[in-house]
Design a protein around this motif. Structure first.
Motif, PDB file in Angstrom:
ATOM      1  N   PRO A  72       1.878   4.384 -33.067  1.00 20.70           N
ATOM      2  CA  PRO A  72       1.680   4.858 -31.691  1.00 20.70           C
ATOM      3  C   PRO A  72       0.216   4.995 -31.295  1.00 20.70           C
ATOM      4  O   PRO A  72      -0.139   4.778 -30.130  1.00 20.70           O
ATOM      5  CB  PRO A  72       2.392   6.215 -31.696  1.00 20.70           C
ATOM      6  CG  PRO A  72       3.458   6.078 -32.740  1.00 20.70           C
ATOM      7  CD  PRO A  72       2.826   5.244 -33.819  1.00 20.70           C
ATOM      8  N   ARG A  74      -2.236   3.054 -32.299  1.00 21.67           N
ATOM      9  CA  ARG A  74      -2.661   1.692 -31.950  1.00 21.67           C
ATOM     10  C   ARG A  74      -2.118   1.289 -30.580  1.00 21.67           C
ATOM     11  O   ARG A  74      -2.819   0.659 -29.783  1.00 21.67           O
ATOM     12  CB  ARG A  74      -2.182   0.709 -33.016  1.00 21.67           C
ATOM     13  CG  ARG A  74      -2.939   0.782 -34.339  1.00 21.67           C
ATOM     14  CD  ARG A  74      -2.269  -0.098 -35.368  1.00 21.67           C
ATOM     15  NE  ARG A  74      -3.005  -0.170 -36.632  1.00 21.67           N
ATOM     16  CZ  ARG A  74      -2.478  -0.611 -37.755  1.00 21.67           C
ATOM     17  NH1 ARG A  74      -1.207  -1.013 -37.778  1.00 21.67           N
ATOM     18  NH2 ARG A  74      -3.198  -0.657 -38.869  1.00 21.67           N
ATOM     19  N   ASN A  75      -0.858   1.637 -30.327  1.00 19.57           N
ATOM     20  CA  ASN A  75      -0.282   1.312 -29.004  1.00 19.57           C
ATOM     21  C   ASN A  75      -1.076   1.964 -27.885  1.00 19.57           C
ATOM     22  O   ASN A  75      -1.313   1.353 -26.830  1.00 19.57           O
ATOM     23  CB  ASN A  75       1.173   1.788 -28.932  1.00 19.57           C
ATOM     24  CG  ASN A  75       2.100   0.993 -29.830  1.00 19.57           C
ATOM     25  OD1 ASN A  75       1.809  -0.132 -30.227  1.00 19.57           O
ATOM     26  ND2 ASN A  75       3.227   1.591 -30.180  1.00 19.57           N
ATOM     27  N   MET A  78      -4.136  -0.054 -27.377  1.00 14.59           N
ATOM     28  CA  MET A  78      -3.828  -1.335 -26.732  1.00 14.59           C
ATOM     29  C   MET A  78      -3.597  -1.178 -25.244  1.00 14.59           C
ATOM     30  O   MET A  78      -3.945  -2.063 -24.451  1.00 14.59           O
ATOM     31  CB  MET A  78      -2.568  -1.956 -27.361  1.00 14.59           C
ATOM     32  CG  MET A  78      -2.798  -2.742 -28.622  1.00 14.59           C
ATOM     33  SD  MET A  78      -1.389  -3.844 -28.955  1.00 14.59           S
ATOM     34  CE  MET A  78      -0.076  -2.659 -29.248  1.00 14.59           C
ATOM     35  N   ALA A  79      -2.969  -0.078 -24.857  1.00 15.36           N
ATOM     36  CA  ALA A  79      -2.608   0.114 -23.446  1.00 15.36           C
ATOM     37  C   ALA A  79      -3.826   0.072 -22.536  1.00 15.36           C
ATOM     38  O   ALA A  79      -3.723  -0.323 -21.377  1.00 15.36           O
ATOM     39  CB  ALA A  79      -1.861   1.436 -23.277  1.00 15.36           C
ATOM     40  N   GLU A 172       0.810  -9.157 -24.789  1.00 13.06           N
ATOM     41  CA  GLU A 172       1.439  -8.552 -23.617  1.00 13.06           C
ATOM     42  C   GLU A 172       2.660  -9.342 -23.170  1.00 13.06           C
ATOM     43  O   GLU A 172       3.694  -8.753 -22.821  1.00 13.06           O
ATOM     44  CB  GLU A 172       0.413  -8.440 -22.487  1.00 13.06           C
ATOM     45  CG  GLU A 172      -0.702  -7.436 -22.782  1.00 13.06           C
ATOM     46  CD  GLU A 172      -1.765  -7.405 -21.708  1.00 13.06           C
ATOM     47  OE1 GLU A 172      -1.765  -8.318 -20.841  1.00 13.06           O
ATOM     48  OE2 GLU A 172      -2.619  -6.493 -21.743  1.00 13.06           O
ATOM     49  N   GLU A 175       5.521  -8.598 -25.306  1.00 13.22           N
ATOM     50  CA  GLU A 175       5.850  -7.168 -25.317  1.00 13.22           C
ATOM     51  C   GLU A 175       5.842  -6.627 -26.747  1.00 13.22           C
ATOM     52  O   GLU A 175       6.723  -5.878 -27.168  1.00 13.22           O
ATOM     53  CB  GLU A 175       7.205  -6.918 -24.641  1.00 13.22           C
ATOM     54  CG  GLU A 175       7.228  -7.337 -23.176  1.00 13.22           C
ATOM     55  CD  GLU A 175       8.566  -7.082 -22.505  1.00 13.22           C
ATOM     56  OE1 GLU A 175       9.569  -6.920 -23.231  1.00 13.22           O
ATOM     57  OE2 GLU A 175       8.610  -7.036 -21.260  1.00 13.22           O
ATOM     58  N   VAL A 177       4.703  -4.358 -29.714  1.00 14.62           N
ATOM     59  CA  VAL A 177       4.188  -3.006 -29.921  1.00 14.62           C
ATOM     60  C   VAL A 177       4.479  -2.581 -31.352  1.00 14.62           C
ATOM     61  O   VAL A 177       5.321  -3.163 -32.036  1.00 14.62           O
ATOM     62  CB  VAL A 177       4.815  -1.983 -28.943  1.00 14.62           C
ATOM     63  CG1 VAL A 177       4.408  -2.258 -27.517  1.00 14.62           C
ATOM     64  CG2 VAL A 177       6.328  -1.949 -29.093  1.00 14.62           C
ATOM     65  N   TRP A 188       5.617  -5.494 -36.833  1.00 15.65           N
ATOM     66  CA  TRP A 188       4.596  -6.061 -35.947  1.00 15.65           C
ATOM     67  C   TRP A 188       4.220  -7.472 -36.418  1.00 15.65           C
ATOM     68  O   TRP A 188       4.264  -8.434 -35.663  1.00 15.65           O
ATOM     69  CB  TRP A 188       3.363  -5.168 -35.924  1.00 15.65           C
ATOM     70  CG  TRP A 188       2.125  -5.811 -35.347  1.00 15.65           C
ATOM     71  CD1 TRP A 188       1.180  -6.538 -36.026  1.00 15.65           C
ATOM     72  CD2 TRP A 188       1.707  -5.816 -33.974  1.00 15.65           C
ATOM     73  NE1 TRP A 188       0.204  -6.970 -35.172  1.00 15.65           N
ATOM     74  CE2 TRP A 188       0.503  -6.556 -33.903  1.00 15.65           C
ATOM     75  CE3 TRP A 188       2.221  -5.274 -32.799  1.00 15.65           C
ATOM     76  CZ2 TRP A 188      -0.191  -6.756 -32.711  1.00 15.65           C
ATOM     77  CZ3 TRP A 188       1.537  -5.465 -31.605  1.00 15.65           C
ATOM     78  CH2 TRP A 188       0.345  -6.200 -31.564  1.00 15.65           C
TER      79      TRP A 188
END
Length: 306
Positions: A72, A74-75, A78-79, A172, A175, A177, A188
């Motif tokens: 999370p 890393r997510n 990334m966002a 992206e 999708e 994640v 991943w």
């Protein structure tokens, strides 16, 4: 828009974090943003990140209100990433000098592939380092870019997020994640490599992977290591939803067996009381996901027999 977004999650790594951040900011190729994620760390990681952000505009600090785990974190990084390519670096590891220059050059040479896979070396407290034993699979000879079907041996290289650069639009669009839990790299990396239309390699040590005696997730005895079972369930669910990936089931099954045997055989991972329960679940997965495949090697047969 920078060429690279380097995402560094940090949790209880205050002793190593400055070296990590310096290794990014001192790169000879400086078209980058460094997204440093304080994953609710109880030590001084957040303060260190803010100090670096105050000195260098390329550092973008992000503070999570509570510890969420590596995936999370890393997510979250990334966002907010804006770079053409994403790289991940753990807060106790470092980039080697001139890595981003070499990565940028190889990306340009190979036509902006979806994924670039590069090498790493394990580093030890005595100053020694040992290069990845599968380094030969990263040879740059032959056509590039390519698809995984052309060089399936890449699946033998350590399945982690931090030995690759990812085209952000590819991530992206797919999708992609990270899941929560330990072994978050597994669901991943397999989807990334299986679905990438273009892959290239860089035969160069780009990351120094620190081998810590204490504090590392893989050296912590806990029931959290059961997470590896959940992660392979996610991998096979991903393939179930995409029939075009069925050809990878034998290799995924082999990797699953190998991974489970490693977790089970290491005395510092599973609590003794939990080992029979882990083995029961692993055997259930063996029966559920088994597919016809060539006879395994003698060493692999021992793992399958478990």
């Amino acid at each position: 828009m920078p060429r690279f977004s380097v995402i560094v999650p940090a949790y209880e790594v205050q002793a190593y974090l400055s070296e990590c951040l310096d290794s990014v900011l001192s790169q000879s190729y400086d078209d980058l943003e460094l997204i440093a994620v304080d994953d609710g760390s109880p030590d001084a990681c957040g303060t260190i990140i803010d100090e670096y952000a105050g000195r260098d505009a390329r550092v973008r600090p992000l503070h999570l209100t509570a510890n969420q785990g590596l995936g999370p974190a890393r997510n979250a990084g990334m966002a907010g990433a804006t770079g053409d390519y994403l790289l991940f670096l753990d807060g106790d590891d470092t980039l080697t000098p001139h890595t981003l220059r070499a990565v940028a050059d190889r990306i340009r040479e190979t036509g902006d592939p979806d994924v670039l896979v590069f090498d790493y070396a394990r580093t030890y407290g005595d100053g020694s380092e040992v290069r990845n034993r599968e380094a030969a699979r990263l040879a740059e000879r032959g056509p590039a870019p390519f698809r995984l079907l052309d060089r399936p041996g890449l699946l033998r290289v350590l399945m982690v997020a931090w030995n690759k650069a990812y085209r952000r639009e590819f991530v992206e669009h797919g999708e992609l994640v990270f899941p929560p839990g330990y072994y978050e790299d597994t669901p991943w990396t397999f989807p990334v490599l299986m679905t990438a239309d273009t892959i290239a390699t860089l035969d160069r040590v780009c990351v120094h992977y620190r081998q810590r005696h204490t504090g590392s997730i893989l050296r912590t005895t806990s029931d959290r290591h059961f997470d590896v079972l959940d992660q392979y369930e996610r991998v096979f669910a991903y393939v179930d939803a995409r029939p075009e990936l069925d050809c990878w089931r034998p290799e995924l099954f082999h990797k699953m067996v190998e991974h489970y045997a490693t977790v089970f055989s290491r005395p510092d991972r599973l609590p003794r009381r939990s080992r029979p329960r882990f083995l029961r679940r692993a055997r259930a997965h063996y029966r559920r996901y088994r597919v016809p495949s060539p006879r395994p090697s003698r060493r692999a047969r021992v793992r399958h027999a478990l």
